[in-house]
Design an enzyme around this catalytic site. Sequence first.
Site, PDB file in Angstrom:
ATOM      1  CD  GLU A   1      -1.656   5.439  -8.334  1.00 29.59           C
ATOM      2  OE1 GLU A   1      -2.045   4.295  -8.058  1.00 29.59           O
ATOM      3  OE2 GLU A   1      -2.197   6.472  -7.903  1.00 29.59           O
TER       4      GLU A   1
ATOM      5  CE  LYS B   1      -5.369  -1.615  -9.320  1.00 27.01           C
ATOM      6  NZ  LYS B   1      -4.828  -1.111  -8.028  1.00 27.01           N
TER       7      LYS B   1
ATOM      8  CG  ASP C   1      -7.835   0.607  -3.059  1.00 27.83           C
ATOM      9  OD1 ASP C   1      -7.515   1.318  -4.039  1.00 27.83           O
ATOM     10  OD2 ASP C   1      -7.006   0.196  -2.230  1.00 27.83           O
ATOM     11  CB  SER C   2      -9.627   5.310  -5.996  1.00 24.98           C
ATOM     12  OG  SER C   2     -10.234   4.660  -7.092  1.00 24.98           O
TER      13      SER C   2
ATOM     14  CD  GLU D   1      -2.115  -0.144  -3.608  1.00 23.13           C
ATOM     15  OE1 GLU D   1      -1.352   0.170  -2.668  1.00 23.13           O
ATOM     16  OE2 GLU D   1      -3.112   0.528  -3.936  1.00 23.13           O
TER      17      GLU D   1
ATOM     18  CG  ASP E   1      -7.803  -1.969  -6.399  1.00 22.96           C
ATOM     19  OD1 ASP E   1      -6.898  -2.631  -6.961  1.00 22.96           O
ATOM     20  OD2 ASP E   1      -7.828  -0.723  -6.379  1.00 22.96           O
TER      21      ASP E   1
HETATM   22  O1  KIV Z   1      -7.884   2.416  -6.809  1.00 22.72           O
HETATM   23  C1  KIV Z   1      -7.685   2.851  -7.951  1.00 22.72           C
HETATM   24  O2  KIV Z   1      -8.491   3.588  -8.536  1.00 22.72           O
HETATM   25  C2  KIV Z   1      -6.436   2.467  -8.603  1.00 22.72           C
HETATM   26  C3  KIV Z   1      -6.062   3.178  -9.862  1.00 22.72           C
HETATM   27  C4  KIV Z   1      -5.660   4.552  -9.521  1.00 22.72           C
HETATM   28  C5  KIV Z   1      -5.035   2.465 -10.630  1.00 22.72           C
HETATM   29  O3  KIV Z   1      -5.749   1.635  -8.117  1.00 22.72           O
END
Ligand code: KIV
Length: 269
Positions: free
Chosen positions: A187, A118, A49-50, A120, A88
């Site tokens: 992280e 994924k 989600d970055s 969090e 994510d």
């Molecule tokens: O969103 C992302 O890119 C991430 C990584 C930094 C692990 O969660």
Amino acid sequence: MSVQKPVRRMTAPRIAARKGGEPIVSLTSYHAHTAAIVDRYADFILVGDSLGMVMHGMENTVGVTVEMMITHGKAVVRGTQRALVVVDMPFGSYEESPSVAFRNAARIMQDTGCGAVKLEGGARMAETIHFLTERGIPVMAHIGLTPQSINVMGGFKTQGRDEESWPLHEADAHAVAEAGAFALVLEGMVEPLAARITKQVAIPTIGIGASKECDGQILVLEDMLGLNPKPPKFVKVYGDLGGRIEKAVSDYAEDVRSRAFPTEDQTYN
Ligand code: KIV
């Protein structure tokens, strides 16, 4: 006549089986062409989600939606054939209840064709991780610095600086591993804590700003390519894509202004 072997895509169980073995290579990607290159080298590709910050210029990841993740997830799955694609779950799509998480995770998997999601959070997400994995959704967990909680954490801060907090982080790691997560992103965590967690849990840990003792590493692709003018301190920058794009664009602008472009042959192929 040579018969080409079909490519076998990496799976979550095969990533899980790499605990303590050959280091797991991973990068983010949000787009088909970069994903096709990363696919040749990475065991898994994270559609993180970055992408809200990298692709859409957002200040943080809180505003990222399920639709955005699906759009980019589809592009990455289309561009790849080998690597496991992990997508994510964005903020607000899984925290409310295990059943809301299931509905959104199932939609992400059905619409994108990815192999895992994924999310969090540590102990507080254990029940949800168990619920999803029991129902056919492989889950990668993510603890330490969890960017979706930036408004509670008060910034992107390395976790575990205070040794007294270590048992909490360790308990998070154990909780998600016992709940059925197949791998765990650590992280922004002090090195000895990440190394301790890696020794303690039975699933592979994937470090980002954590420890070289982790079972694998991940970086945001644009950070390591030199496209982010201010990458986090821990990032090793392997390329100067920003500089190369700047040079190509300025050469093109000069060609257009001096009528050196377009070239004579303007046919497509
Ligand atoms: O969103 C992302 O890119 C991430 C990584 C930094 C692990 O969660």
